[in-house]
Design a protein around this motif. Structure first.
Motif, PDB file in Angstrom:
ATOM      1  N   MET A 119       0.924  -1.173  -0.160  1.00  0.00           N
ATOM      2  CA  MET A 119      -0.068   0.171   0.091  1.00  0.00           C
ATOM      3  C   MET A 119       0.883   1.107  -0.069  1.00  0.00           C
ATOM      4  SD  MET A 119      -3.161   0.756   2.357  1.00  0.00           S
ATOM      5  CE  MET A 119      -2.565   1.483   3.850  1.00  0.00           C
ATOM      6  N   ARG A 120       0.491   2.167  -0.954  1.00  0.00           N
ATOM      7  CA  ARG A 120       1.453   3.426  -0.990  1.00  0.00           C
ATOM      8  C   ARG A 120       1.299   4.292   0.009  1.00  0.00           C
ATOM      9  NH1 ARG A 120       0.012   2.510  -6.450  1.00  0.00           N
ATOM     10  NH2 ARG A 120       1.773   2.308  -8.007  1.00  0.00           N
ATOM     11  N   HIS A 121       2.158   5.139   0.329  1.00  0.00           N
ATOM     12  CA  HIS A 121       2.237   6.164   1.516  1.00  0.00           C
ATOM     13  C   HIS A 121       1.071   7.099   0.628  1.00  0.00           C
ATOM     14  CE1 HIS A 121       2.799   9.661   3.792  1.00  0.00           C
ATOM     15  NE2 HIS A 121       3.654   8.945   4.610  1.00  0.00           N
ATOM     16  N   PHE A 122       0.378   7.597   1.368  1.00  0.00           N
ATOM     17  CA  PHE A 122      -0.852   8.714   0.991  1.00  0.00           C
ATOM     18  C   PHE A 122      -0.088   9.658   0.190  1.00  0.00           C
ATOM     19  CE2 PHE A 122      -3.728  12.256   0.853  1.00  0.00           C
ATOM     20  CZ  PHE A 122      -4.606  11.881   0.387  1.00  0.00           C
ATOM     21  N   ASP A 123       1.205  10.430   0.415  1.00  0.00           N
ATOM     22  CA  ASP A 123       1.583  11.236  -0.349  1.00  0.00           C
ATOM     23  C   ASP A 123       1.856  10.799  -1.975  1.00  0.00           C
ATOM     24  OD1 ASP A 123       1.873  12.770   1.769  1.00  0.00           O
ATOM     25  OD2 ASP A 123       3.961  12.782   2.186  1.00  0.00           O
ATOM     26  N   GLU A 124       2.253   9.752  -2.140  1.00  0.00           N
ATOM     27  CA  GLU A 124       2.646   9.168  -3.371  1.00  0.00           C
ATOM     28  C   GLU A 124       1.164   9.156  -4.028  1.00  0.00           C
ATOM     29  OE1 GLU A 124       5.093   5.592  -3.927  1.00  0.00           O
ATOM     30  OE2 GLU A 124       5.117   5.489  -1.569  1.00  0.00           O
ATOM     31  N   ILE A 125       0.286   8.523  -3.442  1.00  0.00           N
ATOM     32  CA  ILE A 125      -1.174   8.740  -4.034  1.00  0.00           C
ATOM     33  C   ILE A 125      -1.870  10.099  -4.499  1.00  0.00           C
ATOM     34  CG2 ILE A 125      -3.849   8.148  -3.581  1.00  0.00           C
ATOM     35  CD1 ILE A 125      -2.607   5.879  -1.995  1.00  0.00           C
ATOM     36  N   PHE A 126      -1.377  11.095  -3.371  1.00  0.00           N
ATOM     37  CA  PHE A 126      -1.602  12.481  -3.933  1.00  0.00           C
ATOM     38  C   PHE A 126      -1.025  13.047  -4.747  1.00  0.00           C
ATOM     39  CE2 PHE A 126      -1.533  16.902  -3.222  1.00  0.00           C
ATOM     40  CZ  PHE A 126      -2.555  17.421  -2.864  1.00  0.00           C
ATOM     41  N   ALA A 127       0.284  12.375  -4.943  1.00  0.00           N
ATOM     42  CA  ALA A 127       1.149  12.834  -6.023  1.00  0.00           C
ATOM     43  C   ALA A 127       0.581  12.504  -7.254  1.00  0.00           C
ATOM     44  CB  ALA A 127       2.442  12.728  -5.933  1.00  0.00           C
ATOM     45  N   ILE A 128       0.106  11.298  -7.587  1.00  0.00           N
ATOM     46  CA  ILE A 128      -0.420  10.713  -8.770  1.00  0.00           C
ATOM     47  C   ILE A 128      -1.666  11.496  -9.142  1.00  0.00           C
ATOM     48  CG2 ILE A 128      -1.670   8.617  -9.738  1.00  0.00           C
ATOM     49  CD1 ILE A 128       0.054   6.864  -7.987  1.00  0.00           C
ATOM     50  N   ALA A 129      -2.602  11.714  -8.117  1.00  0.00           N
ATOM     51  CA  ALA A 129      -3.856  12.474  -8.447  1.00  0.00           C
ATOM     52  C   ALA A 129      -3.458  13.961  -8.770  1.00  0.00           C
ATOM     53  CB  ALA A 129      -4.623  12.560  -7.068  1.00  0.00           C
ATOM     54  N   ALA A 130      -2.329  14.538  -8.143  1.00  0.00           N
ATOM     55  CA  ALA A 130      -2.226  16.022  -8.556  1.00  0.00           C
ATOM     56  C   ALA A 130      -1.483  16.176  -9.782  1.00  0.00           C
ATOM     57  CB  ALA A 130      -1.235  16.395  -7.441  1.00  0.00           C
ATOM     58  N   ASP A 131      -0.920  15.091 -10.394  1.00  0.00           N
ATOM     59  CA  ASP A 131      -0.209  14.957 -11.656  1.00  0.00           C
ATOM     60  C   ASP A 131      -1.221  14.980 -12.589  1.00  0.00           C
ATOM     61  OD1 ASP A 131       2.150  14.880 -13.530  1.00  0.00           O
ATOM     62  OD2 ASP A 131       1.302  13.039 -13.837  1.00  0.00           O
ATOM     63  N   ARG A 132      -2.446  14.183 -12.420  1.00  0.00           N
ATOM     64  CA  ARG A 132      -3.342  14.111 -13.165  1.00  0.00           C
ATOM     65  C   ARG A 132      -4.372  15.374 -13.378  1.00  0.00           C
ATOM     66  NH1 ARG A 132      -4.951   7.677 -12.664  1.00  0.00           N
ATOM     67  NH2 ARG A 132      -2.905   7.128 -13.594  1.00  0.00           N
ATOM     68  N   HIS A 133      -4.284  16.244 -12.392  1.00  0.00           N
ATOM     69  CA  HIS A 133      -5.468  17.375 -12.216  1.00  0.00           C
ATOM     70  C   HIS A 133      -4.704  18.568 -11.920  1.00  0.00           C
ATOM     71  CE1 HIS A 133      -9.027  14.659 -12.150  1.00  0.00           C
ATOM     72  NE2 HIS A 133      -8.227  13.813 -11.682  1.00  0.00           N
ATOM     73  N   GLY A 134      -3.548  18.997 -12.525  1.00  0.00           N
ATOM     74  CA  GLY A 134      -3.135  20.433 -12.543  1.00  0.00           C
ATOM     75  C   GLY A 134      -2.329  20.683 -11.468  1.00  0.00           C
TER      76      GLY A 134
END
Length: 218
Positions: free
Chosen positions: A1-16
């Motif tokens: 399970m990824r650290h939340f910061d990694e998931i946030f970075a994936i989402a941020a990269d896709r949404h500006g």
């Protein structure tokens, strides 16, 4: 399970970027425990009617729903008699679905029962986020037509801290190895709750924010 910061970075990269993503996130209402019980009944009813119907149709008729159900006054709706139920079934201002109309009466009675425990705001709004699945189970067993996604949407739309197990959120949870299919069993829901609690401890964010970030990451 990824650290939340990694998931946030994936989402941020896709949404500006991080700031843009943060701007998209709906946060829980800090005054949720003060929400009047008629508004709880209103949002429950709207989510019950949304289920299986086009949401735009329900939205277009919502003023009619508010009028038909007396502003969702809990006492009046809890004691809805058969004559009133029949009148609702003839009312073209609302969607005339008998089972869903009856759920208004049943959920009004449920909210009245919560008065003995301090009221809807205290019980529903103040339920610990670390046991959100316990709240969902209570809604399913004591409420009317508030199981599964309907209860989840009702809690989010009311403004309380809530995750919604949408298709995208479920996809991220599967990708992280939390579950291997949509979470319907108690065991799977416990795994989901544990994952959200873990990410909340890492990030300091609410269930609502984490849920949206997971969805945006897909």
């Amino acid at each position: 399970m990824r650290h939340f910061d990694e998931i946030f970075a994936i989402a941020a990269d896709r949404h500006g970027g991080p700031a843009a993503l943060d701007g998209k996130l709906t946060k829980p209402d800090p005054q949720i425990t003060a929400l009047p019980e008629d508004r709880w009944l209103s949002v429950m009813t709207r989510c019950v009617f949304n289920a299986g119907f086009n949401w735009k149709v329900i939205a277009a008729k919502w003023d009619g729903f508010e009028r038909a159900f007396d502003g969702f006054d809990v006492g009046r709706n809890a004691f809805m008699d058969d004559a009133q139920l029949d009148a609702h079934l003839r009312n073209t201002e609302i969607v005339r679905n008998g089972a869903k109309i009856q759920s208004v009466r049943d959920n009004a009675a449920f909210l009245m029962e919560l008065r003995d425990a301090g009221g809807a705001g205290k019980v529903l709004g103040g339920w610990p986020s670390q046991d959100y699945i316990g709240l969902l189970e209570m809604l399913k067993t004591r409420g009317s037509r508030l199981g599964a996604a309907t209860g989840q949407y009702a809690m989010r739309f009311a403004g309380r801290d809530a995750f919604i197990l949408s298709t995208d959120v479920t996809a991220r949870l599967v990708a992280e190895g939390v579950i291997d299919k949509p979470a319907t069993s108690k065991r799977a829901l416990r795994a989901v709750q544990e994952a959200f609690n873990h990410w909340a401890a890492q990030s300091g964010r609410s269930l609502s924010e984490i849920s949206q970030v997971l969805a945006y990451s897909v």
